[in-house]
Design an enzyme around this catalytic site. Structure first.
Site, PDB file in Angstrom:
ATOM      1  N   ARG A   1       0.817  -1.221   0.000  1.00 40.16           N
ATOM      2  CA  ARG A   1       0.000   0.000   0.000  1.00 40.16           C
ATOM      3  C   ARG A   1       0.849   1.268   0.000  1.00 40.16           C
ATOM      4  NH1 ARG A   1      -4.972   0.094   2.067  1.00 40.16           N
ATOM      5  NH2 ARG A   1      -4.540  -1.822   3.224  1.00 40.16           N
TER       6      ARG A   1
ATOM      7  N   CYS B   1     -25.460  -1.876  -9.422  1.00 38.95           N
ATOM      8  CA  CYS B   1     -26.765  -2.203  -8.844  1.00 38.95           C
ATOM      9  C   CYS B   1     -26.596  -2.757  -7.447  1.00 38.95           C
ATOM     10  CB  CYS B   1     -27.482  -3.202  -9.732  1.00 38.95           C
ATOM     11  SG  CYS B   1     -27.971  -2.441 -11.267  1.00 38.95           S
TER      12      CYS B   1
HETATM   13  N1  PLP Z   1       3.254  -9.054   2.763  1.00 44.42           N
HETATM   14  C1  PLP Z   1       2.226  -9.885   2.979  1.00 44.42           C
HETATM   15  C2  PLP Z   1       2.503 -11.295   3.309  1.00 44.42           C
HETATM   16  C3  PLP Z   1       0.906  -9.428   2.898  1.00 44.42           C
HETATM   17  O1  PLP Z   1      -0.097 -10.265   3.105  1.00 44.42           O
HETATM   18  C4  PLP Z   1       0.685  -8.063   2.561  1.00 44.42           C
HETATM   19  C5  PLP Z   1      -0.662  -7.520   2.458  1.00 44.42           C
HETATM   20  O2  PLP Z   1      -1.652  -8.095   2.724  1.00 44.42           O
HETATM   21  C6  PLP Z   1       1.798  -7.254   2.331  1.00 44.42           C
HETATM   22  C7  PLP Z   1       3.059  -7.767   2.449  1.00 44.42           C
HETATM   23  C8  PLP Z   1       1.633  -5.802   1.976  1.00 44.42           C
HETATM   24  O3  PLP Z   1       1.038  -5.115   2.978  1.00 44.42           O
HETATM   25  P1  PLP Z   1       0.824  -3.545   2.828  1.00 44.42           P
HETATM   26  O4  PLP Z   1       0.134  -3.322   1.543  1.00 44.42           O
HETATM   27  O5  PLP Z   1       0.021  -3.173   3.993  1.00 44.42           O
HETATM   28  O6  PLP Z   1       2.192  -2.929   2.874  1.00 44.42           O
END
Ligand code: PLP
Length: 462
Positions: free
Chosen positions: A316, A384
Site C-alpha cells: 500500500r 446495482c
Molecule cells: N506481505 C504480505 C505477506 C501481505 O499479506 C501483505 C498484504 O496483505 C503485504 C506484504 C503488503 O502489505 P501492505 O500493503 O500493507 O504494505
C-alpha cells in the site's frame, strides 16, 4: 492567473506542501500534483481533464515520480539505518501489472507475489526470478511446480505445503530455497480483514508448533531454508507492533540455529499505512524503516545472533499515493433533508475498498480546483448495489453532470481488486511523467467482457 483567496475549503487544500521532502505516504495527493491556469488539476505534468478527454472515463492515473520517490525512500532508508544487508520488495498484490513491475525493478526493489498469475506478470515484465518471493496460504501443486521451474524463492505457509514441496523437490532431485512464514501473535489496530499477525489467522505456521516445523524442515534434503517471515497487517500507523515483531523474529532466528538451521534472512512483511484522509497520520517511510532496522538490530544483540539480511515488503505505502482515479459526474438525486447523491461512471468494480472495508477517501473536482467546497454530497457508484458508495458525505463544490471528479490515493488494492460486476469493463490506466502520458493498462471493451464466455452450439439462436 487565477487569484485564490483561500485554499482551506477548495480542492487545493490537498495539494502537497513540500513535495521535495515529503514522504509520499503522508501526502493526500501525488507529489507532482499542481493546478494550472485553467484551474484544472495537473499530475505528472498532465492536465487531468485533458487526460480524461483523451483516454476516457473512469481513468486510473499513475504518477511515475511519486512511485519512484517511494521506492527510493525505502531503499535509501534501509541502507541508512540498517548495518546489515537489506532489501525492500514490492508486495505486488497491491497492484500487479507489468509497467509497475518494471519501474519498481529499475529502482532496485524485489517482488512479493502470491499466485501463479503474479509470478507470471513479474516474469513477463522481465524481472529476474532471484528477486521474486512467492507467498500464499494455499498454493496449488501446479503453482509450486511453476515457481520451481521459474526459480523463485518460496515462502512456505503450512505443513501441507511443506510436505508437497518436499515431495516435488525430491522427485525432481532439485533443491528449492524456502522461507518459513510464521504467525507472530502480534495484535495491531487495523481492520479485522487486513490483520494477519494475530494467532487466529489463516496465514503462517503456528508458533506453538515451531519446534516441529524446524525439525521437519531440517529433515528434507531438497529444502534449503534460508529465512523466516512474518507480516502483521496493513494500514498500520503505530510503530510498536513492528518493534515487537523484530524481537519475536530475532528470538526465532536463534531457536532455528538450535535446530541446525542457519538462516540468512528475516522478512518483516509490509503494513505501513498511508494518508487517505486528513486525520490519518502514518509515520514517514524513513521513520518506519528506521524503527524496523533499529529494533531488529537491538533484538539481534539481545539474542546474540548475527545480523540477518533484512527484507521488508510494502504494498500500500509503495503505490497507494501515486495513483488517482478520475470519474465523470452524471446524475444527481436530492432526497430532501436527507442526502444528495451524485453518481459517477464507476464505483465498486474499480474500487471495491469502500464496500469491503468501509474505507474512506478524499476527492476533488478536477476542472474547478479553486471553487469553494460548499456542498455535502454522497458520491455513488453506478452499480446495482445500494452499498456502492465511493464516498459518503464528501465536501465538494456542487458537482454538476460532466464534472471530472477525482478520488485520491487509489493506487493500492483498487485495480488489483477490481471486478467486472454488472459487466462493466475495467478502466484504463495511464502512467504520467513530465507532461507525457502512456497507457499501461488498456480499457476493457465489450469484446473483452465476453472473451471467456462459451455458448454451446445447442443454445445458439442464430
Ligand atoms: N506481505 C504480505 C505477506 C501481505 O499479506 C501483505 C498484504 O496483505 C503485504 C506484504 C503488503 O502489505 P501492505 O500493503 O500493507 O504494505
Amino acid at each position: 492567473m487565477l487569484t485564490v483567496e483561500s485554499t482551506a475549503n477548495t480542492g487545493r487544500q490537498y495539494l502537497p506542501e513540500n513535495p521535495e521532502t515529503l514522504s509520499p505516504n503522508q501526502s493526500l495527493m501525488p507529489l507532482t500534483a499542481t493546478v494550472n491556469d485553467q484551474d484544472h488539476l495537473v499530475v505528472g505534468g498532465c492536465d487531468v481533464v485533458e487526460l480524461v478527454e483523451k483516454y476516457g472515463s473512469p481513468l486510473y492515473i499513475l504518477d511515475e515520480h511519486t512511485l519512484r520517490t517511494t521506492c527510493r525512500q525505502y531503499r535509501e532508508s534501509l541502507q541508512k539505518y540498517y548495518s546489515g544487508e537489506s532489501l525492500a520488495i514490492y508486495a505486488s498484490k497491491a497492484w500487479s501489472c507489468m509497467a509497475i513491475c518494471a519501474i519498481v525493478d529499475s529502482e532496485g526493489l524485489g517482488f512479493d507475489v502470491v499466485s501463479g498469475g503474479e509470478i507470471y506478470t513479474t516474469l513477463q515484465a522481465g524481472i529476474s526470478p532471484t528477486k521474486i518471493y512467492f507467498h500464499g496460504n494455499n498454493k496449488s501443486r501446479e503453482e509450486l511446480n511453476f515457481a520451481l521451474d521459474s526459480g523463485v524463492t518460496i515462502i512456505v505457509d503450512n505443513f501441507l505445503e511443506l510436505e508437497m514441496l518436499a515431495e516435488i523437490t525430491g522427485d525432481r532431485q532439485a533443491t528449492a530455497n524456502i522461507i518459513l512464514r510464521l504467525t507472530p501473535g502480534i495484535e495491531c489496530h487495523t481492520h479485522e480483514y487486513i490483520r494477519t499477525g494475530h494467532l487466529d489467522s489463516k496465514f503462517g505456521f503456528d508458533p506453538n508448533q515451531i519446534e516441529e516445523t524446524f525439525t521437519l524442515v531440517g529433515r528434507h534434503d531438497y529444502l534449503n531454508c534460508i529465512g523466516l517471515h512474518a507480516h502483521i497487517g496493513s494500514q498500520i500507523f503505530e510503530q510498536q507492533p513492528h518493534k515487537d515483531l523484530g524481537d519475536v523474529l530475532a528470538g526465532w532466528l536463534k531457536k532455528a540455529g538450535e535446530y541446525g538451521l542457519n538462516l540468512e534472512i528475516l522478512n518483516l512483511g509490509g503494513g505501513l499505512g498511508i494518508r487517505y484522509t486528513e486525520s490519518d497520520d502514518p509515520p514517514s517511510i524513513e521513520a518506519w524503516c528506521r524503527n524496523v532496522a533499529e529494533s531488529l538490530e537491538a533484538a539481534c544483540l539481545k539474542y546474540g545472533v548475527g545480523l540477518p539480511k533484512l527484507i521488508v515488503e510494502p504494498g500500500r505505502s509503495l503505490v497507494g499515493t501515486a495513483c488517482i482515479t478520475a470519474y465523470t459526474v452524471g446524475s444527481r438525486k436530492v432526497v430532501p433533508e436527507i442526502r444528495t447523491y451524485v453518481s459517477v461512471d464507476g464505483g465498486m468494480s474499480d474500487n471495491p475498498r469502500p464496500i469491503t472495508y468501509q474505507s474512506l477517501y478524499r476527492s476533488v473536482v478536477a476542472n474547478r480546483m479553486s471553487d469553494e467546497c460548499n456542498e455535502t454530497v454522497t458520491v455513488a457508484g453506478k452499480h446495482c448495489e445500494s452499498g456502492d458508495v465511493v464516498i459518503k458525505d464528501a465536501r465538494l463544490p456542487t458537482p454538476q453532470p460532466g464534472d471530472i471528479l477525482v478520488v485520491l490515493d487509489t493506487g493500492a488494492y483498487n485495480y488489483s481488486m477490481a471486478s467486472n460486476y454488472n459487466r462493466i469493463g475495467r478502466p484504463a490506466a495511464v502512467l504520467v511523467n513530465e507532461g507525457e502520458a502512456q497507457v499501461i493498462i488498456r480499457r476493457e471493451t465489450y469484446d473483452d467482457l465476453v472473451r471467456q464466455d462459451c455458448l454451446p452450439e445447442r443454445l445458439r439462436q442464430i
